[in-house]
Structures are given as structure tokens and as C-alpha cells.
Scaffold this motif. Structure first.
Motif, PDB file in Angstrom:
ATOM      1  N   TRP A  57      48.043 -25.606  43.215  1.00  0.00           N
ATOM      2  CA  TRP A  57      47.495 -25.886  44.543  1.00  0.00           C
ATOM      3  C   TRP A  57      46.346 -26.871  44.383  1.00  0.00           C
ATOM      4  O   TRP A  57      45.268 -26.506  43.953  1.00  0.00           O
ATOM      5  N   ASN A  58      46.607 -28.124  44.706  1.00  0.00           N
ATOM      6  CA  ASN A  58      45.585 -29.172  44.661  1.00  0.00           C
ATOM      7  C   ASN A  58      44.813 -29.152  45.973  1.00  0.00           C
ATOM      8  O   ASN A  58      45.341 -29.507  47.023  1.00  0.00           O
ATOM      9  N   LYS A  59      43.555 -28.745  45.903  1.00  0.00           N
ATOM     10  CA  LYS A  59      42.745 -28.640  47.118  1.00  0.00           C
ATOM     11  C   LYS A  59      42.256 -29.996  47.608  1.00  0.00           C
ATOM     12  O   LYS A  59      41.778 -30.112  48.742  1.00  0.00           O
ATOM     13  N   ASN A  60      42.353 -30.999  46.734  1.00  0.00           N
ATOM     14  CA  ASN A  60      41.979 -32.364  47.120  1.00  0.00           C
ATOM     15  C   ASN A  60      40.549 -32.427  47.642  1.00  0.00           C
ATOM     16  O   ASN A  60      40.256 -33.074  48.646  1.00  0.00           O
ATOM     17  N   THR A  61      39.655 -31.728  46.954  1.00  0.00           N
ATOM     18  CA  THR A  61      38.249 -31.707  47.343  1.00  0.00           C
ATOM     19  C   THR A  61      37.400 -32.305  46.231  1.00  0.00           C
ATOM     20  O   THR A  61      37.766 -32.297  45.065  1.00  0.00           O
ATOM     21  N   THR A  97      69.809 -12.202  48.703  1.00  0.00           N
ATOM     22  CA  THR A  97      70.857 -11.974  49.684  1.00  0.00           C
ATOM     23  C   THR A  97      70.822 -13.094  50.719  1.00  0.00           C
ATOM     24  O   THR A  97      69.750 -13.516  51.140  1.00  0.00           O
ATOM     25  N   LYS A  98      71.983 -13.565  51.131  1.00  0.00           N
ATOM     26  CA  LYS A  98      72.014 -14.669  52.070  1.00  0.00           C
ATOM     27  C   LYS A  98      71.455 -14.244  53.421  1.00  0.00           C
ATOM     28  O   LYS A  98      71.662 -13.129  53.881  1.00  0.00           O
ATOM     29  N   GLY A  99      70.763 -15.165  54.061  1.00  0.00           N
ATOM     30  CA  GLY A  99      70.204 -14.938  55.382  1.00  0.00           C
ATOM     31  C   GLY A  99      69.985 -16.270  56.071  1.00  0.00           C
ATOM     32  O   GLY A  99      70.478 -17.304  55.609  1.00  0.00           O
ATOM     33  N   GLU A 100      69.232 -16.248  57.150  1.00  0.00           N
ATOM     34  CA  GLU A 100      68.982 -17.476  57.916  1.00  0.00           C
ATOM     35  C   GLU A 100      67.703 -18.147  57.421  1.00  0.00           C
ATOM     36  O   GLU A 100      66.609 -17.608  57.583  1.00  0.00           O
ATOM     37  N   SER A 101      67.839 -19.299  56.807  1.00  0.00           N
ATOM     38  CA  SER A 101      66.683 -20.067  56.358  1.00  0.00           C
ATOM     39  C   SER A 101      66.045 -20.784  57.541  1.00  0.00           C
ATOM     40  O   SER A 101      66.711 -21.084  58.538  1.00  0.00           O
ATOM     41  N   THR A 102      64.759 -21.080  57.417  1.00  0.00           N
ATOM     42  CA  THR A 102      64.045 -21.767  58.500  1.00  0.00           C
ATOM     43  C   THR A 102      63.276 -22.966  57.969  1.00  0.00           C
ATOM     44  O   THR A 102      62.233 -23.319  58.492  1.00  0.00           O
ATOM     45  N   ILE A 103      63.803 -23.587  56.939  1.00  0.00           N
ATOM     46  CA  ILE A 103      63.124 -24.738  56.343  1.00  0.00           C
ATOM     47  C   ILE A 103      63.966 -25.988  56.569  1.00  0.00           C
ATOM     48  O   ILE A 103      65.199 -25.945  56.511  1.00  0.00           O
ATOM     49  N   SER A 104      63.282 -27.092  56.840  1.00  0.00           N
ATOM     50  CA  SER A 104      63.985 -28.354  57.051  1.00  0.00           C
ATOM     51  C   SER A 104      64.329 -28.998  55.710  1.00  0.00           C
ATOM     52  O   SER A 104      63.753 -28.655  54.666  1.00  0.00           O
ATOM     53  N   LYS A 105      65.261 -29.933  55.747  1.00  0.00           N
ATOM     54  CA  LYS A 105      65.657 -30.644  54.533  1.00  0.00           C
ATOM     55  C   LYS A 105      64.476 -31.379  53.917  1.00  0.00           C
ATOM     56  O   LYS A 105      64.242 -31.307  52.702  1.00  0.00           O
ATOM     57  N   ASN A 106      63.700 -32.081  54.752  1.00  0.00           N
ATOM     58  CA  ASN A 106      62.569 -32.863  54.239  1.00  0.00           C
ATOM     59  C   ASN A 106      61.507 -31.973  53.616  1.00  0.00           C
ATOM     60  O   ASN A 106      60.956 -32.298  52.554  1.00  0.00           O
ATOM     61  N   ASP A 107      61.199 -30.838  54.265  1.00  0.00           N
ATOM     62  CA  ASP A 107      60.195 -29.930  53.707  1.00  0.00           C
ATOM     63  C   ASP A 107      60.674 -29.305  52.405  1.00  0.00           C
ATOM     64  O   ASP A 107      59.891 -29.139  51.462  1.00  0.00           O
ATOM     65  N   PHE A 108      61.955 -28.955  52.334  1.00  0.00           N
ATOM     66  CA  PHE A 108      62.479 -28.374  51.095  1.00  0.00           C
ATOM     67  C   PHE A 108      62.337 -29.357  49.940  1.00  0.00           C
ATOM     68  O   PHE A 108      61.894 -28.995  48.845  1.00  0.00           O
ATOM     69  N   ILE A 109      62.690 -30.608  50.177  1.00  0.00           N
ATOM     70  CA  ILE A 109      62.579 -31.626  49.127  1.00  0.00           C
ATOM     71  C   ILE A 109      61.120 -31.829  48.728  1.00  0.00           C
ATOM     72  O   ILE A 109      60.776 -31.881  47.537  1.00  0.00           O
ATOM     73  N   LYS A 110      60.239 -31.903  49.730  1.00  0.00           N
ATOM     74  CA  LYS A 110      58.820 -32.163  49.464  1.00  0.00           C
ATOM     75  C   LYS A 110      58.151 -30.984  48.764  1.00  0.00           C
ATOM     76  O   LYS A 110      57.397 -31.164  47.804  1.00  0.00           O
ATOM     77  N   TRP A 111      58.447 -29.774  49.214  1.00  0.00           N
ATOM     78  CA  TRP A 111      57.751 -28.601  48.684  1.00  0.00           C
ATOM     79  C   TRP A 111      58.345 -28.084  47.387  1.00  0.00           C
ATOM     80  O   TRP A 111      57.752 -27.226  46.729  1.00  0.00           O
ATOM     81  N   SER A 112      59.512 -28.566  46.995  1.00  0.00           N
ATOM     82  CA  SER A 112      60.057 -28.159  45.699  1.00  0.00           C
ATOM     83  C   SER A 112      59.325 -28.854  44.558  1.00  0.00           C
ATOM     84  O   SER A 112      59.560 -28.552  43.385  1.00  0.00           O
ATOM     85  N   ASN A 113      58.433 -29.770  44.885  1.00  0.00           N
ATOM     86  CA  ASN A 113      57.520 -30.352  43.898  1.00  0.00           C
ATOM     87  C   ASN A 113      56.530 -29.270  43.475  1.00  0.00           C
ATOM     88  O   ASN A 113      56.046 -28.497  44.301  1.00  0.00           O
ATOM     89  N   GLY A 114      56.217 -29.209  42.200  1.00  0.00           N
ATOM     90  CA  GLY A 114      55.362 -28.149  41.671  1.00  0.00           C
ATOM     91  C   GLY A 114      53.882 -28.321  41.908  1.00  0.00           C
ATOM     92  O   GLY A 114      53.090 -27.517  41.411  1.00  0.00           O
ATOM     93  N   MET A 115      53.481 -29.356  42.660  1.00  0.00           N
ATOM     94  CA  MET A 115      52.074 -29.514  43.026  1.00  0.00           C
ATOM     95  C   MET A 115      51.972 -29.655  44.539  1.00  0.00           C
ATOM     96  O   MET A 115      52.570 -30.549  45.130  1.00  0.00           O
ATOM     97  N   TRP A 116      51.223 -28.757  45.158  1.00  0.00           N
ATOM     98  CA  TRP A 116      51.028 -28.785  46.600  1.00  0.00           C
ATOM     99  C   TRP A 116      49.598 -29.202  46.918  1.00  0.00           C
ATOM    100  O   TRP A 116      48.647 -28.574  46.452  1.00  0.00           O
ATOM    101  N   THR A 117      49.462 -30.243  47.710  1.00  0.00           N
ATOM    102  CA  THR A 117      48.145 -30.686  48.148  1.00  0.00           C
ATOM    103  C   THR A 117      47.895 -30.136  49.546  1.00  0.00           C
ATOM    104  O   THR A 117      48.532 -30.556  50.515  1.00  0.00           O
ATOM    105  N   ILE A 118      46.993 -29.172  49.634  1.00  0.00           N
ATOM    106  CA  ILE A 118      46.659 -28.502  50.893  1.00  0.00           C
ATOM    107  C   ILE A 118      45.133 -28.351  50.954  1.00  0.00           C
ATOM    108  O   ILE A 118      44.524 -27.839  50.014  1.00  0.00           O
ATOM    109  N   LYS A 119      44.558 -28.770  52.052  1.00  0.00           N
ATOM    110  CA  LYS A 119      43.123 -28.614  52.202  1.00  0.00           C
ATOM    111  C   LYS A 119      42.757 -27.136  52.293  1.00  0.00           C
ATOM    112  O   LYS A 119      43.438 -26.376  52.984  1.00  0.00           O
TER     113      LYS A 119
END
Length: 249
Positions: free
Chosen positions: A107-111, A147-169
Motif C-alpha cells: 500500500w503506497n500512501k504516496n505521502t 465458490t462461484k458467485g456474482e462478481s461486482t468488479i469491472s474489467k478495468n479495475d480488475f486489471i489495474k488492481w491485480s498489480n501488487g502495488m496500490w497507491t491510495i491516499k
């Protein structure tokens, strides 16, 4: 028994005993870091070995109540600018219990640090390394696929967030009303990436209620525990306000 979509003003070790075996789909939390923060009645400055023993007892309960295909996500930072490798010790504890490591997210706080000194400035005598990042440790209980269920993630977010570094304030403490609140985006990403609609999310340290708010927004069920009455009341107010807002739509 425990009711869903409720938070409880009690010690999580007691509350989790009332949760049936294997009934929680995901655990998302950030335990006290043991760095001396003022939690109004909780000792956040334990002897380190005592702290790890306490954490292990909690994680043992987490293992019991997590579903066979569930995930546990732990946000933690290291102590003393990295001199105390808390995240590494957490990993070893979880592995000794039986958890499998799924991944470690940075989690990169970018501070920018407000420190005016870095140990022995411009000298090799005793340099210090203040950090603007923390860890999100993700564990599974087994190699069984969810177990399979209903996902609620978009394609773009899945691609972006599968990166192992998240920049969140980080959350602003004065606004959160809690000394160590994490931003709602952090549990939101974990919920969308790792759970399905209507899954049950547990936060043993609900604090100001952030995990519950993220769960409600993402149409998941939640359970939370908070020892401090002041923070419990704060979380309850925030959750009630969120429910009112969501009912408008």
C-alpha cells in the motif's frame, strides 16, 4: 449467535467465539500496530512477544470461522521504520496456524514525511528510514477455489488492481475521528477483487466502521467488533448515515 449487518461493542476474541465454524467468506481488518497509539483503554504498547501471542490467538479464531475457500486480508505496517518486521512475523504466525499465503500487496500512501531529521543526517552513523507504505497480507485457508458467485468488479479495475502495488491516499485522522483509520477505498478494492455479492465480511477491529461501509456499498453482509465504546459509537453513527444514504437510491 451473531447477527449479520451488525457491529458489537466487545472484545473480538469473545465475539468470534459466537461465530460458527467456516461461516465467514472474508476477513478484512487492520489490527493495532503496537506502536503506542491512544486507543482509549487498549494497550497499544505491549511487549512485542506478548503482542505476537495476542495476534496469534486472534488469527487462530479467524482460521476457525473462515470458510474453506475464504480469504483473510490484513493491513499492517512495520515498527520503528522497518526495524521491527511486523508484517514478516504476521506471515510466519499465519503459516504456523495453517493459512496459505495468496499474495502481499504494497500500500503506497504516496505521502511525503514531515520529519525534519533522518537519524544521523548525511552520515552512516545511524540513518533512519521513515516509510510511506504499508502491507496488505492476503491469506487463504486452502487451495480450494472460491465458490462461484456474482462478481461486482469491472474489467478495468480488475486489471489495474491485480498489480501488487496500490497507491491510495491515507485517511485524514482529524476527519476520521480515529487514530488509525484506513481509507474506504482499501477494503473496497479487496471486497471487489476477492469476494462475491452477498458474501459475509468480518472485521475484528472495526474501528470507525470503514470495512462495514465498504461492504454495504458493495452489497456484502458484514460483522464487526470494537472494544472502545467511543469508536463503537462513531462507527455506529457512520454506518447509520451510510444506510440512510443508500436507501435514497
Amino acid at each position: 449467535m451473531i447477527e449479520l449487518d451488525m457491529i458489537y461493542n466487545e472484545v473480538c476474541l469473545q465475539g468470534m467465539k459466537r461465530i460458527p465454524y467456516g461461516s465467514v467468506n472474508s476477513i478484512i481488518t487492520s489490527p493495532p500496530y503496537n506502536v503506542g497509539l491512544n486507543y482509549n483503554g487498549f494497550d497499544d504498547n505491549k511487549e512485542y512477544n506478548d503482542y505476537l501471542m495476542w495476534i496469534k490467538e486472534i488469527f487462530n479464531h479467524c482460521y476457525r470461522i473462515l470458510s474453506p475457500d475464504g480469504r483473510m486480508c490484513i493491513n499492517i505496517g512495520d515498527g520503528k521504520n522497518g526495524a521491527i518486521p511486523t508484517h514478516s512475523d504476521f506471515i510466519q504466525i499465519c503459516k504456523s496456524i495453517g493459512f496459505l499465503v495468496l499474495t502481499t500487496i504494497i500500500w503506497n500512501k504516496n505521502t511525503t514525511s514531515k520529519r525534519t531529521a533522518w537519524g544521523s543526517f548525511m552520515s552512516a552513523t545511524a540513518p533512519s528510514f521513515p516509510r510511506n507504505f504499508e502491507f496488505i497480507l492476503v491469506f487463504t485457508k486452502s487451495k480450494k477455489l472460491q465458490t462461484k458467485g456474482e462478481s461486482t468488479i469491472s474489467k478495468n479495475d480488475f486489471i489495474k488492481w491485480s498489480n501488487g502495488m496500490w497507491t491510495i491516499k491515507p485517511e485524514i485522522q482529524s476527519k476520521a475521528g480515529h487514530p488509525a483509520a484506513f481509507p474506504v477505498e482499501l477494503p473496497t478494492r479487496l471486497i471487489r477483487m476477492l469476494t462475491f455479492k452477498n458474501d459475509i465480511i468480518l472485521d475484528p477491529f472495526i474501528g470507525s466502521g470503514t470495512t462495514a461501509i465498504a461492504a454495504m456499498r458493495e452489497r456484502r453482509r458484514y460483522i464487526g467488533f470494537e472494544l472502545c465504546e467511543e469508536y463503537f459509537k462513531l462507527a455506529s453513527r457512520r454506518i447509520s448515515a451510510e444506510k440512510s444514504q443508500l436507501n435514497l437510491f
